[in-house]
Enzyme design. Structure first.
Site, PDB file in Angstrom:
ATOM      1  N   ASN A 217       2.431   9.836  -9.287  1.00  0.00           N
ATOM      2  CA  ASN A 217       2.004  10.307  -7.964  1.00  0.00           C
ATOM      3  C   ASN A 217       2.859  11.475  -7.488  1.00  0.00           C
ATOM      4  O   ASN A 217       2.365  12.420  -6.867  1.00  0.00           O
ATOM      5  CB  ASN A 217       2.072   9.171  -6.938  1.00  0.00           C
ATOM      6  CG  ASN A 217       0.869   8.250  -7.038  1.00  0.00           C
ATOM      7  OD1 ASN A 217      -0.055   8.514  -7.805  1.00  0.00           O
ATOM      8  ND2 ASN A 217       0.885   7.172  -6.282  1.00  0.00           N
ATOM      9  N   CYS A 270      -1.038   6.018  -0.642  1.00  0.00           N
ATOM     10  CA  CYS A 270      -0.115   6.024  -1.789  1.00  0.00           C
ATOM     11  C   CYS A 270       0.673   7.315  -1.950  1.00  0.00           C
ATOM     12  O   CYS A 270       1.895   7.297  -2.049  1.00  0.00           O
ATOM     13  CB  CYS A 270      -0.894   5.767  -3.076  1.00  0.00           C
ATOM     14  SG  CYS A 270      -1.577   4.117  -3.134  1.00  0.00           S
TER      15      CYS A 270
HETATM   16  N1  LIG Z   1      -4.747   0.819  -2.393  1.00  0.00           N
HETATM   17  C1  LIG Z   1      -4.399   1.717  -3.295  1.00  0.00           C
HETATM   18  O1  LIG Z   1      -4.976   2.810  -3.393  1.00  0.00           O
HETATM   19  C2  LIG Z   1      -3.290   1.421  -4.272  1.00  0.00           C
HETATM   20  C3  LIG Z   1      -3.149   2.244  -5.390  1.00  0.00           C
HETATM   21  C4  LIG Z   1      -2.124   1.990  -6.287  1.00  0.00           C
HETATM   22  C5  LIG Z   1      -1.231   0.974  -6.009  1.00  0.00           C
HETATM   23  N2  LIG Z   1      -1.378   0.191  -4.900  1.00  0.00           N
HETATM   24  C6  LIG Z   1      -0.401  -0.869  -4.668  1.00  0.00           C
HETATM   25  O2  LIG Z   1      -1.014  -2.142  -4.788  1.00  0.00           O
HETATM   26  C7  LIG Z   1      -0.412  -3.055  -3.886  1.00  0.00           C
HETATM   27  C8  LIG Z   1      -1.491  -3.709  -3.054  1.00  0.00           C
HETATM   28  O3  LIG Z   1      -2.226  -2.694  -2.385  1.00  0.00           O
HETATM   29  P1  LIG Z   1      -3.618  -2.983  -1.659  1.00  0.00           P
HETATM   30  O4  LIG Z   1      -4.072  -1.677  -1.162  1.00  0.00           O
HETATM   31  O5  LIG Z   1      -4.512  -3.815  -2.501  1.00  0.00           O
HETATM   32  O6  LIG Z   1      -3.084  -3.884  -0.421  1.00  0.00           O
HETATM   33  P2  LIG Z   1      -3.942  -4.679   0.643  1.00  0.00           P
HETATM   34  O7  LIG Z   1      -3.101  -4.728   1.870  1.00  0.00           O
HETATM   35  O8  LIG Z   1      -5.326  -4.169   0.710  1.00  0.00           O
HETATM   36  O9  LIG Z   1      -4.040  -6.156   0.024  1.00  0.00           O
HETATM   37  C9  LIG Z   1      -2.971  -7.012  -0.168  1.00  0.00           C
HETATM   38  C10 LIG Z   1      -3.487  -8.443  -0.126  1.00  0.00           C
HETATM   39  O10 LIG Z   1      -2.415  -9.316  -0.458  1.00  0.00           O
HETATM   40  C11 LIG Z   1      -2.510 -10.476   0.357  1.00  0.00           C
HETATM   41  N3  LIG Z   1      -1.224 -11.159   0.331  1.00  0.00           N
HETATM   42  C12 LIG Z   1      -0.074 -10.845   0.967  1.00  0.00           C
HETATM   43  N4  LIG Z   1       0.893 -11.720   0.611  1.00  0.00           N
HETATM   44  C13 LIG Z   1       0.345 -12.587  -0.253  1.00  0.00           C
HETATM   45  C14 LIG Z   1       0.836 -13.705  -0.988  1.00  0.00           C
HETATM   46  N5  LIG Z   1       2.095 -14.114  -0.883  1.00  0.00           N
HETATM   47  N6  LIG Z   1      -0.014 -14.388  -1.783  1.00  0.00           N
HETATM   48  C15 LIG Z   1      -1.295 -13.999  -1.904  1.00  0.00           C
HETATM   49  N7  LIG Z   1      -1.815 -12.950  -1.248  1.00  0.00           N
HETATM   50  C16 LIG Z   1      -1.011 -12.247  -0.441  1.00  0.00           C
HETATM   51  C17 LIG Z   1      -2.933  -9.929   1.692  1.00  0.00           C
HETATM   52  O11 LIG Z   1      -3.479 -10.945   2.524  1.00  0.00           O
HETATM   53  C18 LIG Z   1      -3.967  -8.878   1.262  1.00  0.00           C
HETATM   54  O12 LIG Z   1      -5.250  -9.441   1.171  1.00  0.00           O
HETATM   55  C19 LIG Z   1       0.627  -2.249  -3.100  1.00  0.00           C
HETATM   56  O13 LIG Z   1       1.884  -2.367  -3.712  1.00  0.00           O
HETATM   57  C20 LIG Z   1       0.147  -0.828  -3.257  1.00  0.00           C
HETATM   58  O14 LIG Z   1       1.196   0.092  -3.178  1.00  0.00           O
HETATM   59  C21 LIG Z   1      -2.395   0.382  -4.045  1.00  0.00           C
END
Ligand SMILES: NC(=O)c1ccc[n+]([C@@H]2O[C@H](COP(=O)([O-])OP(=O)(O)OC[C@H]3O[C@@H](n4cnc5c(N)ncnc54)[C@H](O)[C@@H]3O)[C@@H](O)[C@H]2O)c1
Length: 460
Positions: A217, A270
């Site tokens: 990134n 991100c």
């Molecule tokens: N969204 C993107 O474009 C993207 C791209 C690359 C990497 N990421 C990475 O992926 C990760 C998640 O991103 P996202 O966008 O899916 O987040 P998000 O906030 O959409 O989803 C996270 C989910 O995790 C759940 N959660 C939290 N704690 C939990 C636990 N202990 N047990 C079970 N579920 C739990 C939340 O309720 C939520 O539904 C982050 O580290 C982010 O940096 C995201």
């Protein structure tokens, strides 16, 4: 052969991965702490908005179920992918708060399991987090030994919101950090079964993979900022045109054409945070990361640069319309969005600002509060705007015609960051067109170059 996987965290990325795994024949158990997400998946519906997610879930209900219980998921699967939030903290690092809680629950479940289980972190983290932040939690809670009783991997995805499932199933490459060969072999095997293309799997240590993830990134955003820098120079050169320059640059295979378009900077959940995190990592390691820090600061300064550029046209009684509030077209996400940052900067400079986005009006309203008037349609904005700023290459904006602008005799100033608009608009007397990255219509820019190269008064 692994048939049963679990996905911990059913957000944008997790729910999409769970659905993609199921579509490729794996049995998937999803876990979330949010009962609404769990219920929706069990009803065959998508818990978050993402392209094709509802279709993938409803077509695979026999292979996907969700639960609130980490124990249920761990005991009934062989590999768990953990995709919980890792929000940026005040230092720019990624907080392990949610991941630590999830690993505690997974560890407690592992204590009750007789067979080997592999725990794969997908969330973005900094080097050392898997081995030194999370692994000890699993060992403590389970009373078991990593590398013997359970495996550990770090395998983030390279996806964009709006195309998560496609990006996941057809990646350029898969990135796999592994504690040991056994845990890596299992995940590579799953990927080779699930992926629709023959993407190479880059296997390495946990720490190298953690660094690779944020480096990707950081590099891409550096490329975007470079194009934006060239774009600014083009404006000062007679006949300058950033698209002409970057399309030639992109032909060089060492450079490549993707993410090399001068416009208005990057945003979203991100891109912005990974440069900040790399800067933090460098400080902790007593090194420097000036390229990432400059990319970040240059990108953050763009709204103020635009406020200055537009100043000669603003004034009391003028209305400015910002079209595009999401961080990219066809999205409702406004996190770190250039459009929101620009609308906010213009309003802070004392301007009356109206704004519109085809999908992001609601989320932008929460960010911008009363400082900017968000209108229901592009037409409502154009009807009252003296100055129009187009921040996303949205197809709705491409269709604007001269007749759509306010007709009160004075030309409407149009700042077109993506150079979307038609020649009819560019050439109209009713419009003062500013295309980002196109030479300013200002004699000064020619004079300045003439003076620079003038041989007058010099010995030949
Ligand atoms: N969204 C993107 O474009 C993207 C791209 C690359 C990497 N990421 C990475 O992926 C990760 C998640 O991103 P996202 O966008 O899916 O987040 P998000 O906030 O959409 O989803 C996270 C989910 O995790 C759940 N959660 C939290 N704690 C939990 C636990 N202990 N047990 C079970 N579920 C739990 C939340 O309720 C939520 O539904 C982050 O580290 C982010 O940096 C995201």
């Amino acid at each position: 052969m692994i048939e049963n996987v679990s996905v911990i965290g059913l957000g944008k990325l997790g729910a999409s991965m769970a659905a993609a795994f199921a579509s490729r024949g794996l049995n998937v158990i999803g876990v979330d702490v949010n009962s609404r997400s769990v219920d929706l998946i069990n009803e065959g519906k998508e818990p978050v908005q993402e392209t094709d997610l509802g279709k993938y879930i409803s077509e695979n209900t026999d292979r996907i179920r969700a639960t609130l219980s980490h124990e249920d998921a761990i005991l009934n699967s062989d590999v768990s992918f953990v995709i919980v939030p890792t929000p940026s903290d005040e230092n720019g690092s990624f907080s392990l708060q949610y991941a630590a809680w999830a690993y505690k629950e997974i560890g407690k479940a592992l204590a009750k399991k007789d067979s080997y289980h592999n725990v794969v972190l997908t969330s973005t983290v900094l080097p050392g987090a898997s081995r030194h932040g999370l692994l000890p939690i699993l060992e403590k809670e389970s009373g078991k030994k990593a590398g013997e009783d359970f495996g550990i991997c770090y395998s983030p995805e390279f996806i964009a919101l709006g195309s998560i499932i496609r990006d996941f199933l057809e990646p350029d490459f898969t990135l796999l950090g592994e504690l040991d060969r056994k845990s890596g072999d299992q995940v590579e095997h799953i990927y080779s079964r699930v992926m629709l293309n023959d993407a190479p799997c880059k296997r390495m240590s946990l720490e190298n993979a953690e660094l690779t993830k944020i480096s990707v990134n950081a590099f891409v955003t550096t490329k975007i900022s470079f194009a934006n820098m060239i774009s600014e120079l083009c404006e000062e050169i007679p006949g300058g045109n950033v698209d002409v320059v970057t399309s030639a640059l992109g032909e060089d295979l060492r450079i490549g054409s993707r993410y090399l378009k001068g416009a208005i900077g990057y945003g979203g959940p991100c891109f912005p945070r990974d440069n900040v995190a790399l800067g933090y990592l460098a400080r902790v390691l007593e090194k420097k990361a000036p390229i990432s820090e400059t990319t970040d600061s240059y990108n953050r300064e763009i709204p103020e640069t635009i406020v200055d550029r537009i100043k000669p046209y603003t004034g009391s009684g003028k209305t400015l319309a910002v079209l595009g509030l999401a961080y990219k077209p066809m999205s409702h996400v406004v996190e770190e969005s250039p459009g929101v940052a620009l609308a906010s900067a213009l309003a802070s400079a004392g301007n009356r600002v109206v704004a519109y986005d085809p999908l992001a009006n609601e989320s932008a309203a929460a960010e911008l509060k009363a400082n900017v008037v968000i209108l229901d349609s592009m037409k409502q904005c154009l009807d009252q705007a003296d100055i129009v700023l187009i921040t996303t290459p949205d197809s709705e904006f491409k269709g604007i015609s001269v007749a759509d602008f306010k007709q009160n005799g004075a030309p409407v100033v149009v700042y077109d960051f993506w150079r979307l608009l038609s020649n009819e608009i560019k050439e109209s007397d009713q419009v003062e067109y500013i295309g980002a990255g196109l030479a300013k219509k200002d004699e000064k820019i020619t004079k300045r170059l003439e003076e620079l190269w003038s041989m007058d008064g010099q010995e030949q």
